[in-house]
Motif scaffolding. Structure first.
Motif, mmCIF file in Angstrom:
data_model
loop_
_atom_site.group_PDB
_atom_site.id
_atom_site.type_symbol
_atom_site.label_atom_id
_atom_site.label_comp_id
_atom_site.label_asym_id
_atom_site.label_seq_id
_atom_site.Cartn_x
_atom_site.Cartn_y
_atom_site.Cartn_z
ATOM 1 N N THR A 53 0.808 -1.222 0.000
ATOM 2 C CA THR A 53 0.000 0.000 0.000
ATOM 3 C C THR A 53 0.840 1.271 0.000
ATOM 4 O O THR A 53 0.342 2.335 -0.333
ATOM 5 C CB THR A 53 -0.916 0.036 1.235
ATOM 6 O OG1 THR A 53 -0.108 0.054 2.408
ATOM 7 C CG2 THR A 53 -1.841 -1.171 1.260
ATOM 8 N N GLY A 54 2.101 1.180 0.407
ATOM 9 C CA GLY A 54 2.951 2.361 0.502
ATOM 10 C C GLY A 54 2.791 3.124 1.798
ATOM 11 O O GLY A 54 3.376 4.185 1.976
ATOM 12 N N ASP A 55 1.987 2.604 2.709
ATOM 13 C CA ASP A 55 1.752 3.275 3.993
ATOM 14 C C ASP A 55 2.914 3.030 4.946
ATOM 15 O O ASP A 55 3.538 1.967 4.939
ATOM 16 C CB ASP A 55 0.472 2.756 4.647
ATOM 17 C CG ASP A 55 -0.770 3.104 3.850
ATOM 18 O OD1 ASP A 55 -0.735 4.098 3.098
ATOM 19 O OD2 ASP A 55 -1.775 2.383 3.977
ATOM 20 N N ILE A 56 3.183 4.029 5.800
ATOM 21 C CA ILE A 56 4.171 3.876 6.860
ATOM 22 C C ILE A 56 3.483 3.173 8.021
ATOM 23 O O ILE A 56 2.484 3.670 8.552
ATOM 24 C CB ILE A 56 4.759 5.231 7.290
ATOM 25 C CG1 ILE A 56 5.534 5.828 6.125
ATOM 26 C CG2 ILE A 56 5.634 5.066 8.517
ATOM 27 C CD1 ILE A 56 6.088 7.208 6.400
ATOM 28 N N VAL A 57 3.998 2.018 8.418
ATOM 29 C CA VAL A 57 3.377 1.209 9.452
ATOM 30 C C VAL A 57 3.843 1.660 10.827
ATOM 31 O O VAL A 57 3.040 1.799 11.748
ATOM 32 C CB VAL A 57 3.702 -0.284 9.243
ATOM 33 C CG1 VAL A 57 3.129 -1.127 10.358
ATOM 34 C CG2 VAL A 57 3.181 -0.742 7.896
ATOM 35 N N LYS A 58 5.158 1.875 10.975
ATOM 36 C CA LYS A 58 5.692 2.215 12.290
ATOM 37 C C LYS A 58 7.004 2.959 12.122
ATOM 38 O O LYS A 58 7.765 2.696 11.204
ATOM 39 C CB LYS A 58 5.916 0.936 13.094
ATOM 40 C CG LYS A 58 6.364 1.155 14.513
ATOM 41 C CD LYS A 58 6.449 -0.164 15.255
ATOM 42 C CE LYS A 58 6.894 0.078 16.680
ATOM 43 N NZ LYS A 58 7.030 -1.152 17.436
ATOM 44 N N THR A 59 7.273 3.889 13.030
ATOM 45 C CA THR A 59 8.559 4.569 13.097
ATOM 46 C C THR A 59 9.026 4.537 14.543
ATOM 47 O O THR A 59 8.228 4.375 15.460
ATOM 48 C CB THR A 59 8.468 6.029 12.636
ATOM 49 O OG1 THR A 59 7.580 6.731 13.494
ATOM 50 C CG2 THR A 59 7.991 6.137 11.205
ATOM 51 N N GLY A 60 10.310 4.673 14.745
ATOM 52 C CA GLY A 60 10.814 4.688 16.104
ATOM 53 C C GLY A 60 12.323 4.790 16.148
ATOM 54 O O GLY A 60 12.981 4.977 15.126
ATOM 55 N N TYR A 61 12.874 4.674 17.344
ATOM 56 C CA TYR A 61 14.316 4.754 17.577
ATOM 57 C C TYR A 61 14.805 3.450 18.164
ATOM 58 O O TYR A 61 14.081 2.744 18.858
ATOM 59 C CB TYR A 61 14.644 5.897 18.552
ATOM 60 C CG TYR A 61 14.348 7.262 17.975
ATOM 61 C CD1 TYR A 61 15.248 7.880 17.124
ATOM 62 C CD2 TYR A 61 13.170 7.929 18.285
ATOM 63 C CE1 TYR A 61 14.985 9.121 16.600
ATOM 64 C CE2 TYR A 61 12.896 9.176 17.761
ATOM 65 C CZ TYR A 61 13.797 9.772 16.916
ATOM 66 O OH TYR A 61 13.539 10.995 16.370
ATOM 67 N N PHE A 62 16.068 3.124 17.894
ATOM 68 C CA PHE A 62 16.667 1.914 18.424
ATOM 69 C C PHE A 62 17.245 2.117 19.823
ATOM 70 O O PHE A 62 17.715 1.202 20.419
ATOM 71 C CB PHE A 62 17.796 1.417 17.508
ATOM 72 C CG PHE A 62 17.283 0.864 16.201
ATOM 73 C CD1 PHE A 62 16.522 -0.273 16.177
ATOM 74 C CD2 PHE A 62 17.584 1.494 15.009
ATOM 75 C CE1 PHE A 62 16.072 -0.803 14.978
ATOM 76 C CE2 PHE A 62 17.153 0.973 13.823
ATOM 77 C CZ PHE A 62 16.385 -0.167 13.808
ATOM 78 N N GLY A 63 17.235 3.309 20.351
ATOM 79 C CA GLY A 63 17.782 3.585 21.668
ATOM 80 C C GLY A 63 16.830 4.433 22.490
ATOM 81 O O GLY A 63 15.716 4.689 22.107
ATOM 82 N N ASN A 64 17.297 4.860 23.652
ATOM 83 C CA ASN A 64 16.489 5.741 24.509
ATOM 84 C C ASN A 64 16.854 7.163 24.298
ATOM 85 O O ASN A 64 17.899 7.586 24.124
ATOM 86 C CB ASN A 64 16.642 5.351 25.968
ATOM 87 C CG ASN A 64 15.994 4.000 26.228
ATOM 88 O OD1 ASN A 64 15.133 3.589 25.468
ATOM 89 N ND2 ASN A 64 16.402 3.356 27.284
#
Length: 64
Positions: A53-64
């Protein structure tokens, strides 16, 4: 002991065919998501995209 190269080749190609058939039968949603990672100033970040679909499912960081 003499090696029979013809039988060895047939066995090797048969094993390759078996592995290819097992791998292709998995099907389903293989390749549905793509992960992209970037380095920010503080932490590495990631984005998960649904390739159908081209939608962004999730974003985030690998650390704190």
């Amino acid at each position: 002991m003499k090696k029979d190269w013809k039988n060895l080749l047939i066995g090797f190609l048969g094993a390759c065919l078996l592995f290819a058939l097992i791998g292709s039968s998995q099907g389903g949603n293989t390749g549905k998501y793509q992960v992209s990672a970037v380095q920010t100033k503080q932490y590495p970040a990631y984005i998960i995209i649904d390739t159908e679909t081209g939608d962004i499912v999730k974003t985030g960081y690998f650390g704190n």
